[in-house]
Scaffold this motif. Structure first.
Motif, PDB file in Angstrom:
ATOM      1  N   ARG A 155       1.036  -1.987   0.340  1.00  0.00           N
ATOM      2  CA  ARG A 155      -0.146  -0.074  -0.434  1.00  0.00           C
ATOM      3  C   ARG A 155       0.807   0.963  -0.050  1.00  0.00           C
ATOM      4  O   ARG A 155       1.653   1.477   0.714  1.00  0.00           O
ATOM      5  CB  ARG A 155      -0.841   0.233   1.429  1.00  0.00           C
ATOM      6  N   ASP A 212       4.895  -1.871   2.068  1.00  0.00           N
ATOM      7  CA  ASP A 212       3.984  -0.404   2.389  1.00  0.00           C
ATOM      8  C   ASP A 212       5.001   0.739   1.682  1.00  0.00           C
ATOM      9  O   ASP A 212       6.677  -0.335   2.489  1.00  0.00           O
ATOM     10  CB  ASP A 212       3.487  -0.734   3.406  1.00  0.00           C
ATOM     11  N   CYS A 264      -2.185   7.344  -3.272  1.00  0.00           N
ATOM     12  CA  CYS A 264      -2.034   7.367  -1.470  1.00  0.00           C
ATOM     13  C   CYS A 264      -3.613   7.220  -1.359  1.00  0.00           C
ATOM     14  O   CYS A 264      -4.293   8.087  -1.543  1.00  0.00           O
ATOM     15  CB  CYS A 264      -1.480   8.321  -0.657  1.00  0.00           C
ATOM     16  N   LYS A 265      -4.320   5.650  -0.961  1.00  0.00           N
ATOM     17  CA  LYS A 265      -5.556   5.813  -0.522  1.00  0.00           C
ATOM     18  C   LYS A 265      -5.622   6.376   1.048  1.00  0.00           C
ATOM     19  O   LYS A 265      -6.694   6.470   1.374  1.00  0.00           O
ATOM     20  CB  LYS A 265      -5.657   4.204  -0.635  1.00  0.00           C
TER      21      LYS A 265
END
Length: 186
Positions: free
Chosen positions: A3, A58, A29-30
């Motif tokens: 992520r 990540d 970026c979530k």
């Protein structure tokens, strides 16, 4: 690939995080953690939460380096800890600082070496200053407290009276327990 997690910070509550958040979202970026607190502060809840969320694979992304670290040594420490956990690091506005690439890792290692060099220079200057002071007859530390000092007399009297607990004596005199016991032994 893991992520992309973002971290944004501004120094005061009246400043806006919008520019940083927009750029972090555009970069993929979530999830974005934020703080509205001075970078000089050690406790930053948003950053702490961000680091706890990150897992191996990540990547932590910040808008600029100064949003993450309080100083170069602090920044090096944080990014080194990330690297040890197999977490990448990218700074969007600082050129090639992307530890997920070989060139970004090289740049960061150069920064780390410069931070280490700076720490060593500070130690060297401190040692030289202490040596020069000793040569002039000065020594560091506080001046010793004499037995006749009113604080020592008061501490001994309060302790001998047994009206107050050790904690109450310390609170009244605004001293630590260790200092109280040192006074009593005098």
């Amino acid at each position: 690939m893991g992520r992309m997690i973002g971290y944004a910070r501004v120094s005061t509550p009246d400043q806006s995080l919008d520019l940083q958040i927009d750029d972090l979202k555009a970069a993929g970026c979530k999830k974005i953690f934020t703080d509205k607190i001075s970078g000089a502060r050690a406790e930053r809840p948003g950053l702490d939460g961000c680091i706890k969320t990150l897992r191996g694979g990540d990547t932590l992304m910040v808008w600029r380096l100064d949003r993450l670290g309080r100083s170069m040594p602090h920044l090096v420490t944080v990014v080194t800890e990330l690297r040890d956990k197999k977490i990448g690091f990218i700074s969007l506005r600082d050129g090639v600082i992307d530890t997920t690439t070989a060139s970004g890792e090289l740049i960061f290692n150069i920064f780390a070496a410069l931070a280490q060099f700076d720490r060593e220079l500070i130690r060297e200057r401190t040692r030289a200053g202490l040596k020069a002071a000793r040569a002039r007859g000065r020594s560091g530390g506080r001046k010793p407290v004499a037995r006749e000092d009113p604080r020592v007399i008061a501490a001994k009297k309060m302790h001998a009276d047994m009206d107050l607990s050790i904690s109450e004596i310390c609170k009244t005199l605004k001293i630590s327990k260790a200092t109280l016991y040192r006074y009593i032994k005098m």
